[in-house]
Scaffold this motif. Structure first.
Motif, PDB file in Angstrom:
ATOM      1  N   PHE A 233      41.217  56.642  41.685  1.00  0.00           N
ATOM      2  CA  PHE A 233      42.351  55.736  41.465  1.00  0.00           C
ATOM      3  C   PHE A 233      42.308  54.584  42.470  1.00  0.00           C
ATOM      4  O   PHE A 233      42.612  53.439  42.117  1.00  0.00           O
ATOM      5  CB  PHE A 233      43.681  56.483  41.585  1.00  0.00           C
ATOM      6  N   ILE A 234      41.938  54.868  43.707  1.00  0.00           N
ATOM      7  CA  ILE A 234      41.812  53.802  44.715  1.00  0.00           C
ATOM      8  C   ILE A 234      40.780  52.772  44.247  1.00  0.00           C
ATOM      9  O   ILE A 234      41.012  51.562  44.323  1.00  0.00           O
ATOM     10  CB  ILE A 234      41.405  54.379  46.091  1.00  0.00           C
ATOM     11  N   GLU A 235      39.639  53.257  43.761  1.00  0.00           N
ATOM     12  CA  GLU A 235      38.599  52.343  43.261  1.00  0.00           C
ATOM     13  C   GLU A 235      39.124  51.491  42.113  1.00  0.00           C
ATOM     14  O   GLU A 235      38.891  50.275  42.077  1.00  0.00           O
ATOM     15  CB  GLU A 235      37.370  53.143  42.811  1.00  0.00           C
ATOM     16  N   TYR A 236      39.845  52.119  41.183  1.00  0.00           N
ATOM     17  CA  TYR A 236      40.392  51.375  40.041  1.00  0.00           C
ATOM     18  C   TYR A 236      41.367  50.296  40.514  1.00  0.00           C
ATOM     19  O   TYR A 236      41.264  49.126  40.130  1.00  0.00           O
ATOM     20  CB  TYR A 236      41.093  52.322  39.057  1.00  0.00           C
ATOM     21  N   MET A 237      42.335  50.681  41.364  1.00  0.00           N
ATOM     22  CA  MET A 237      43.380  49.744  41.771  1.00  0.00           C
ATOM     23  C   MET A 237      42.823  48.612  42.623  1.00  0.00           C
ATOM     24  O   MET A 237      43.244  47.457  42.483  1.00  0.00           O
ATOM     25  CB  MET A 237      44.484  50.473  42.548  1.00  0.00           C
ATOM     26  N   LEU A 238      41.887  48.918  43.504  1.00  0.00           N
ATOM     27  CA  LEU A 238      41.278  47.850  44.305  1.00  0.00           C
ATOM     28  C   LEU A 238      40.521  46.877  43.400  1.00  0.00           C
ATOM     29  O   LEU A 238      40.511  45.668  43.646  1.00  0.00           O
ATOM     30  CB  LEU A 238      40.349  48.433  45.371  1.00  0.00           C
ATOM     31  N   GLY A 239      39.893  47.394  42.350  1.00  0.00           N
ATOM     32  CA  GLY A 239      39.217  46.533  41.379  1.00  0.00           C
ATOM     33  C   GLY A 239      40.204  45.610  40.677  1.00  0.00           C
ATOM     34  O   GLY A 239      39.932  44.416  40.472  1.00  0.00           O
ATOM     35  N   VAL A 240      41.377  46.136  40.319  1.00  0.00           N
ATOM     36  CA  VAL A 240      42.418  45.331  39.676  1.00  0.00           C
ATOM     37  C   VAL A 240      42.904  44.232  40.621  1.00  0.00           C
ATOM     38  O   VAL A 240      43.044  43.068  40.228  1.00  0.00           O
ATOM     39  CB  VAL A 240      43.612  46.233  39.242  1.00  0.00           C
ATOM     40  N   ILE A 241      43.156  44.593  41.879  1.00  0.00           N
ATOM     41  CA  ILE A 241      43.624  43.612  42.862  1.00  0.00           C
ATOM     42  C   ILE A 241      42.572  42.528  43.087  1.00  0.00           C
ATOM     43  O   ILE A 241      42.877  41.331  43.124  1.00  0.00           O
ATOM     44  CB  ILE A 241      43.981  44.311  44.190  1.00  0.00           C
ATOM     45  N   ASP A 242      41.310  42.939  43.203  1.00  0.00           N
ATOM     46  CA  ASP A 242      40.215  41.986  43.416  1.00  0.00           C
ATOM     47  C   ASP A 242      40.115  41.012  42.241  1.00  0.00           C
ATOM     48  O   ASP A 242      39.996  39.797  42.440  1.00  0.00           O
ATOM     49  CB  ASP A 242      38.900  42.756  43.581  1.00  0.00           C
ATOM     50  N   ASN A 243      40.198  41.532  41.026  1.00  0.00           N
ATOM     51  CA  ASN A 243      40.117  40.672  39.836  1.00  0.00           C
ATOM     52  C   ASN A 243      41.323  39.745  39.728  1.00  0.00           C
ATOM     53  O   ASN A 243      41.197  38.592  39.292  1.00  0.00           O
ATOM     54  CB  ASN A 243      40.004  41.526  38.574  1.00  0.00           C
ATOM     55  N   SER A 244      42.501  40.233  40.120  1.00  0.00           N
ATOM     56  CA  SER A 244      43.711  39.400  40.066  1.00  0.00           C
ATOM     57  C   SER A 244      43.611  38.233  41.038  1.00  0.00           C
ATOM     58  O   SER A 244      43.984  37.100  40.711  1.00  0.00           O
ATOM     59  CB  SER A 244      44.954  40.242  40.393  1.00  0.00           C
ATOM     60  N   LEU A 245      43.102  38.507  42.233  1.00  0.00           N
ATOM     61  CA  LEU A 245      42.905  37.430  43.209  1.00  0.00           C
ATOM     62  C   LEU A 245      41.861  36.429  42.725  1.00  0.00           C
ATOM     63  O   LEU A 245      42.007  35.222  42.911  1.00  0.00           O
ATOM     64  CB  LEU A 245      42.492  38.016  44.556  1.00  0.00           C
TER      65      LEU A 245
END
Length: 317
Positions: A233-245
């Motif tokens: 889940f950490i990997e997924y959410m960090l990926g979402v944050i990175d893509n949003s930025l």
């Protein structure tokens, strides 16, 4: 007790990438956030978070509610949006490490929707997907110390905030402390945790990307449940944050025409301004380009020019 998770090479890579992007955003973007853009991002965040939970209102209807206009739709959906508007307008009032503040946020978010808004559940919960039980939440009597442990982790652990916010989000979803609103609270509180160190998260609508990758979101939760730790889940959410930025920076760094620049500037311009004020927003353009832009804006009837040379002032029409 510290929640279980591993720090993988992917997590380290994403943390590094996010940190670089936050630095770039802070240097080049944060001071350009117009009230209009902030409002649009808030609308997108509210729409995406509630859409995940089955709310049927559109972004246009949410905009109308923010502007105190009447909207036709299911009363429950309208109340959900009004509550969310209230909460997201007061994000800075919440304290990420305070359990009392967390419960207050739930009370505001679920006001009029559930009887026990702002209170932990007092009975067991099973989450059913289709015909199968997908998750059995911990017994209600365990909630007080489980949540106290989770907030103690937020306060005391030395882990970096990007990872801690993801861990809290997952663990809160696993504990499932409320009868309703757990998903909304997980996403909301991750925003609160992040924005108290990085102000950009106040208006970064990463929930929009969660909404677009909803199946992946639930799969990351389920796979982390199966593994007994929140790593996936950490990997997924960090990926979402990175893509949003990345999306935010791509928007900011796109090639603007003179009309784009003028329209963008006028949305948040003061009543009176100078060419220097204009160039402070668009730092990459020359003084000659700024002068041409402002001359065009005068020709379009959007601004008026007063004075000359170093004494020139521009006034919004």
């Amino acid at each position: 007790m510290k929640p279980p998770y591993d720090i993988t090479p992917l997590i380290l890579k994403l943390v590094s990438s996010i940190s670089e992007k936050i630095g770039e955003v802070n240097a080049n973007y944060l001071d350009k956030q117009s009230p209009t853009l902030r409002k649009q991002n808030k609308i997108r965040t509210i729409h995406s978070s509630l859409q995940i939970e089955g709310n049927t209102l559109s972004e246009e209807q949410i905009t109308a509610l923010i502007e105190n206009k009447k909207v036709i739709g299911p009363q429950k959906d309208i109340l959900e949006v009004l509550n969310a508007i209230n909460v997201y307008e007061h994000l800075e009032d919440f304290v990420s490490t305070s359990e009392k503040s967390f419960l207050k946020a739930h009370q505001l978010l679920l006001k009029g929707l559930v009887i026990d808004a702002g209170k932990y559940r007092t009975k067991g919960v099973r989450i059913v997907k289709g015909s199968k039980v997908a998750h059995i939440a911990p017994p209600a009597q365990n909630l007080p110390f489980l949540m106290k442990d989770l907030f103690a982790y937020l306060k005391k652990d030395e882990e970096i905030i990007l990872i801690k916010s993801c861990v809290f989000h997952y663990e809160m979803e696993f504990i499932h402390p409320f009868i309703d609103g757990n998903g909304r609270m997980g996403r909301l509180w991750q925003t609160v945790i992040l924005m108290q160190k990085y102000p950009v998260f106040e208006f970064l609508p990463f929930e929009t990307l969660i909404s677009k990758t909803q199946a992946d979101y639930y799969n990351a939760l389920a796979q982390s449940d199966k593994a007994g730790k929140s790593t996936l889940f950490i990997e997924y959410m960090l990926g979402v944050i990175d893509n949003s930025l990345a999306e935010m920076l791509n928007y900011n760094n796109r090639v603007l025409t003179e009309k784009d620049r003028i329209a963008y500037f006028i949305k948040s311009a003061p009543k009176q301004f100078t060419r220097k004020d204009y160039m402070n927003v668009f730092k990459a353009i020359s003084s000659a380009t700024a002068s041409r832009d402002l001359k065009k804006a005068v020709e379009f009837g959007l601004i008026k020019k007063q004075g000359s040379n170093n004494q020139t002032l521009y006034v919004l029409v």
